[in-house]
Design an enzyme around this catalytic site. Structure first.
Site, PDB file in Angstrom:
ATOM      1  N   ASP A 187      17.422   1.531  -4.522  1.00  0.00           N
ATOM      2  CA  ASP A 187      18.140   2.358  -5.494  1.00  0.00           C
ATOM      3  C   ASP A 187      17.964   3.841  -5.173  1.00  0.00           C
ATOM      4  OD1 ASP A 187      18.967   0.103  -6.797  1.00  0.00           O
ATOM      5  OD2 ASP A 187      18.002   0.553  -8.705  1.00  0.00           O
ATOM      6  N   LYS A 246       1.404  -1.243  -1.173  1.00  0.00           N
ATOM      7  CA  LYS A 246       0.472  -0.493  -2.030  1.00  0.00           C
ATOM      8  C   LYS A 246      -0.883  -1.166  -1.906  1.00  0.00           C
ATOM      9  CE  LYS A 246      -0.551   2.693  -5.083  1.00  0.00           C
ATOM     10  NZ  LYS A 246      -0.717   4.099  -4.662  1.00  0.00           N
ATOM     11  N   ASP A 298       4.161   5.008  -3.070  1.00  0.00           N
ATOM     12  CA  ASP A 298       4.272   6.316  -3.712  1.00  0.00           C
ATOM     13  C   ASP A 298       4.568   7.404  -2.689  1.00  0.00           C
ATOM     14  OD1 ASP A 298       1.763   5.630  -2.783  1.00  0.00           O
ATOM     15  OD2 ASP A 298       0.653   6.629  -4.368  1.00  0.00           O
ATOM     16  N   ASP A 308      13.430  -3.311  -4.141  1.00  0.00           N
ATOM     17  CA  ASP A 308      14.412  -3.092  -5.198  1.00  0.00           C
ATOM     18  C   ASP A 308      14.443  -1.622  -5.600  1.00  0.00           C
ATOM     19  OD1 ASP A 308      16.277  -3.561  -7.168  1.00  0.00           O
ATOM     20  OD2 ASP A 308      14.954  -4.736  -8.452  1.00  0.00           O
TER      21      ASP A 308
END
Length: 361
Positions: A255, A194, A227, A251
């Site tokens: 998921d 980012k 994003d 992380d």
């Protein structure tokens, strides 16, 4: 010690909390049968650390825990987390100290859409999703650098600092490229940052990625903002092979990758010291799942797949392939599956089916 053709390994076992206390014993049972099948002796040292230990002693594990673990060849962890204990206590009291002390600087999280499993994404076919998220595991956003000023006051200030070292960034990115070379995949590495908003640590990450990628001309590369990456994981998951990201982004994205492959109950992980100076740790991604703990419906397959990664790391490749293959066979047949996969089978029934498949492998 090895005896004859038998290989021997010491495995530290931490069932931990919630469904960890169900899926880890199931995995130990499977490993014992695998050991009989492939001439491997496992010496399991079960350690009662976790939230129950915290309630009794005020800490998640004893003061000498790292020395106890240091003597093992690998660590098998179930899950850590309890509704009555803040997550920062459980995480910093057990998991993060182990990762840092043993320099497990790579967290490897595969995400595969297995035959027989339905993705929540429309039109995605079995095995079209086959990626690995490589997560930096010892610094970054989880470095725990910071503090409180005017603690617990109405004017309280909290400072949280991310730490990115060139050394730490370079070694995890290089690991991702080496993994892309070894995998039978698309030979593609995607870096996630980012850097448009985080103008120091993430810019360093981008710069190191640009420096390393010419050293691997066989590998295709792309760089995405986190994003945008979440969107592309949903719109074009088939294009990803090896994804490398910081501690926090890795992380979160792992998921998401687990969710799009049908169930987080199928998501294994490995906390690796690739240099093999210290024991590596293997755990499912799913957490302690207190809502179903003790009901016998927990999916043990993520822990079985983590154990297969452990066997691969211990250079027991044939046994690792047998366990991985047994899981694939079970999922493809579809007769025995836990509720998270739309079935009604118990943890015990899934375990018995895997043992049967392993015996006849």
């Amino acid at each position: 010690m090895p005896q004859g053709n038998t290989k021997s390994f010491s495995i530290a076992v931490i069932p931990g909390d919630g469904i960890g206390r169900e899926v880890v014993p199931a995995t130990v049972t499977v490993l014992k049968r695998l050991g009989e099948r492939f001439s491997i002796r496992f010496d399991f040292d079960e350690l009662d650390w976790g939230s129950d230990y915290y309630f009794q002693h005020g800490q998640m594990m004893p003061a000498n825990a790292l020395e106890v673990l240091r003597a093992s060849d690998a660590i098998l962890l179930g899950a850590i987390g309890h509704l009555k204990i803040q997550d920062n206590i459980t995480l910093n009291g057990l998991l993060l100290p182990i990762r840092r002390a043993f320099d497990q600087f790579v967290n490897v999280r595969p995400a595969i859409l297995y035959p027989g499993v339905q993705s929540p994404l429309a039109g995605v076919k079995s095995e079209e999703i086959d990626m690995v998220v490589v997560r930096e595991n010892t610094e970054g956003e989880y470095a725990q650098v910071g503090g409180f000023v005017h603690h617990m006051d109405t004017k309280e200030v909290a400072v949280q600092t991310s730490v990115f070292t060139r050394w730490g960034v370079e070694r995890v990115i290089r690991y991702a490229f080496e993994l892309a070379m070894k995998r039978n995949g698309k030979k593609r590495v995607t870096s996630i940052t980012k850097s448009n908003a985080q103008a120091y640590g993430m810019v360093l990450w981008d710069r190191v990625f640009e420096e390393i990628k010419p050293q691997y001309p066989q590998i295709q590369t792309e760089s995405l903002l986190v994003d945008a990456a979440t969107v592309h994981f949903l719109k074009r998951p088939q294009t990803f092979d090896v994804v490398v990201a910081s501690n926090l982004f890795g992380d979160i994205l792992s998921d998401l990758s687990a969710a799009i492959t049908g169930s987080i109950g199928l998501a294994p992980s490995a906390n690796l010291d690739p240099l093999r100076r210290f024991p590596s740790m293997f755990e499912p991604v799913h957490g302690s799942a207190p809502d179903i703990a003790g009901q016998g419906k927990a999916n043990p397959l993520a822990t079985f797949l983590s154990a297969a990664m452990m066997l691969e790391h211990l250079e027991m490749g044939e046994a690792a392939r047998a366990l991985d293959g047994a899981v694939r066979k079970l999922l493809q047949e579809g007769r025995v599956r836990t509720p998270d996969l739309g079935g009604a089978s118990s943890t015990r029934e899934v375990t018995d089916a895997i043992i049967e498949a392993v015996i006849h492998w």
